[in-house]
Design a protein around this motif. Structure first.
Motif, PDB file in Angstrom:
ATOM      1  N   GLN A  18       0.823  -1.200   0.000  1.00 21.05           N
ATOM      2  CA  GLN A  18       0.000   0.000   0.000  1.00 21.05           C
ATOM      3  C   GLN A  18       0.861   1.255   0.000  1.00 21.05           C
ATOM      4  O   GLN A  18       0.514   2.248  -0.624  1.00 21.05           O
ATOM      5  CB  GLN A  18      -0.920   0.005   1.208  1.00 21.05           C
ATOM      6  N   GLN A  19       1.977   1.209   0.668  1.00 16.98           N
ATOM      7  CA  GLN A  19       2.846   2.378   0.736  1.00 16.98           C
ATOM      8  C   GLN A  19       3.527   2.657  -0.599  1.00 16.98           C
ATOM      9  O   GLN A  19       3.680   3.805  -0.993  1.00 16.98           O
ATOM     10  CB  GLN A  19       3.923   2.185   1.803  1.00 16.98           C
ATOM     11  N   TYR A  20       3.947   1.650  -1.287  1.00 17.27           N
ATOM     12  CA  TYR A  20       4.785   1.821  -2.477  1.00 17.27           C
ATOM     13  C   TYR A  20       4.116   1.396  -3.777  1.00 17.27           C
ATOM     14  O   TYR A  20       4.769   1.290  -4.801  1.00 17.27           O
ATOM     15  CB  TYR A  20       6.096   1.065  -2.291  1.00 17.27           C
ATOM     16  N   SER A  21       2.825   1.164  -3.756  1.00 21.05           N
ATOM     17  CA  SER A  21       2.155   0.688  -4.974  1.00 21.05           C
ATOM     18  C   SER A  21       2.225   1.721  -6.102  1.00 21.05           C
ATOM     19  O   SER A  21       2.342   1.352  -7.271  1.00 21.05           O
ATOM     20  CB  SER A  21       0.705   0.319  -4.678  1.00 21.05           C
ATOM     21  N   MET A  22       2.164   3.000  -5.778  1.00 19.68           N
ATOM     22  CA  MET A  22       2.243   4.032  -6.819  1.00 19.68           C
ATOM     23  C   MET A  22       3.604   3.989  -7.509  1.00 19.68           C
ATOM     24  O   MET A  22       3.694   4.104  -8.733  1.00 19.68           O
ATOM     25  CB  MET A  22       2.009   5.406  -6.211  1.00 19.68           C
ATOM     26  N   PHE A  28       6.443   0.212 -13.591  1.00 17.67           N
ATOM     27  CA  PHE A  28       5.892  -0.743 -14.547  1.00 17.67           C
ATOM     28  C   PHE A  28       5.532  -0.051 -15.856  1.00 17.67           C
ATOM     29  O   PHE A  28       5.802  -0.572 -16.943  1.00 17.67           O
ATOM     30  CB  PHE A  28       4.663  -1.430 -13.926  1.00 17.67           C
ATOM     31  N   MET A  29       4.945   1.157 -15.779  1.00 20.59           N
ATOM     32  CA  MET A  29       4.591   1.894 -16.996  1.00 20.59           C
ATOM     33  C   MET A  29       5.834   2.304 -17.783  1.00 20.59           C
ATOM     34  O   MET A  29       5.847   2.234 -19.011  1.00 20.59           O
ATOM     35  CB  MET A  29       3.750   3.117 -16.649  1.00 20.59           C
ATOM     36  N   VAL A  30       6.882   2.710 -17.083  1.00 16.57           N
ATOM     37  CA  VAL A  30       8.130   3.071 -17.764  1.00 16.57           C
ATOM     38  C   VAL A  30       8.717   1.845 -18.457  1.00 16.57           C
ATOM     39  O   VAL A  30       9.191   1.929 -19.596  1.00 16.57           O
ATOM     40  CB  VAL A  30       9.132   3.699 -16.769  1.00 16.57           C
ATOM     41  N   LEU A  31       8.671   0.709 -17.807  1.00 15.45           N
ATOM     42  CA  LEU A  31       9.168  -0.534 -18.407  1.00 15.45           C
ATOM     43  C   LEU A  31       8.376  -0.897 -19.661  1.00 15.45           C
ATOM     44  O   LEU A  31       8.970  -1.245 -20.692  1.00 15.45           O
ATOM     45  CB  LEU A  31       9.095  -1.681 -17.387  1.00 15.45           C
ATOM     46  N   ILE A  32       7.073  -0.795 -19.606  1.00 17.37           N
ATOM     47  CA  ILE A  32       6.227  -1.103 -20.762  1.00 17.37           C
ATOM     48  C   ILE A  32       6.519  -0.137 -21.907  1.00 17.37           C
ATOM     49  O   ILE A  32       6.638  -0.546 -23.063  1.00 17.37           O
ATOM     50  CB  ILE A  32       4.730  -1.058 -20.368  1.00 17.37           C
ATOM     51  N   MET A  33       6.660   1.167 -21.593  1.00 22.94           N
ATOM     52  CA  MET A  33       6.978   2.142 -22.644  1.00 22.94           C
ATOM     53  C   MET A  33       8.332   1.837 -23.272  1.00 22.94           C
ATOM     54  O   MET A  33       8.497   1.950 -24.480  1.00 22.94           O
ATOM     55  CB  MET A  33       6.967   3.558 -22.066  1.00 22.94           C
ATOM     56  N   TRP A  34       9.295   1.435 -22.477  1.00 26.38           N
ATOM     57  CA  TRP A  34      10.613   1.113 -23.011  1.00 26.38           C
ATOM     58  C   TRP A  34      10.526  -0.093 -23.930  1.00 26.38           C
ATOM     59  O   TRP A  34      11.105  -0.100 -25.012  1.00 26.38           O
ATOM     60  CB  TRP A  34      11.598   0.837 -21.869  1.00 26.38           C
ATOM     61  N   LEU A  35       9.780  -1.127 -23.515  1.00 27.08           N
ATOM     62  CA  LEU A  35       9.684  -2.348 -24.320  1.00 27.08           C
ATOM     63  C   LEU A  35       8.955  -2.131 -25.642  1.00 27.08           C
ATOM     64  O   LEU A  35       9.342  -2.693 -26.665  1.00 27.08           O
ATOM     65  CB  LEU A  35       8.972  -3.446 -23.524  1.00 27.08           C
ATOM     66  N   PHE A  36       7.889  -1.350 -25.620  1.00 30.65           N
ATOM     67  CA  PHE A  36       7.039  -1.254 -26.805  1.00 30.65           C
ATOM     68  C   PHE A  36       7.230   0.013 -27.632  1.00 30.65           C
ATOM     69  O   PHE A  36       6.757   0.076 -28.758  1.00 30.65           O
ATOM     70  CB  PHE A  36       5.564  -1.378 -26.409  1.00 30.65           C
ATOM     71  N   ILE A  37       7.888   1.026 -27.100  1.00 28.16           N
ATOM     72  CA  ILE A  37       8.034   2.271 -27.847  1.00 28.16           C
ATOM     73  C   ILE A  37       9.489   2.617 -28.079  1.00 28.16           C
ATOM     74  O   ILE A  37       9.938   2.745 -29.217  1.00 28.16           O
ATOM     75  CB  ILE A  37       7.308   3.429 -27.124  1.00 28.16           C
TER      76      ILE A  37
END
Length: 105
Positions: A18-22, A28-37
């Protein structure tokens, strides 16, 4: 004793997730952007740079403006291409986008 019973219950401490989910979601979003863009775009850019560096006299090319021509002279940043008969154009190397042999495949 009564005040102890009337006191508000203490809030439970938030858990680790709960503390670090953000932060995990942003990572995770940065990783996805790196992989796909970013990674595929860098790969295409590198392939295009290698293609432009590998151009030689006599190659049939297409410019970004859609002009078909044959390479007649190569300089560091420009190409002299023959378009038709004695018509020659000087174009920037970065404007060459394809080899006509690629179209036939």
């Amino acid at each position: 004793m009564i005040q102890f019973l009337l006191a508000a219950p203490a809030e439970p401490q938030p858990g680790f997730m709960q503390q670090y989910s953000m932060f995990f979601m942003i990572g995770f979003m940065v990783l996805i952007m790196w992989l796909f863009i970013w990674r595929p775009e860098a790969k295409r850019r590198k392939q295009m740079q290698n293609f432009r560096e590998g151009l030689k006299k006599g190659d049939k090319i297409i410019t970004a403006g859609g002009i078909y021509g044959v390479v007649k002279e190569i300089k560091e940043t420009t190409l002299l291409i023959e378009v038709d008969g004695n018509v020659t154009l000087r174009v920037d190397k970065n404007m060459v986008v394809a080899d006509t042999n690629d179209l036939q495949k």
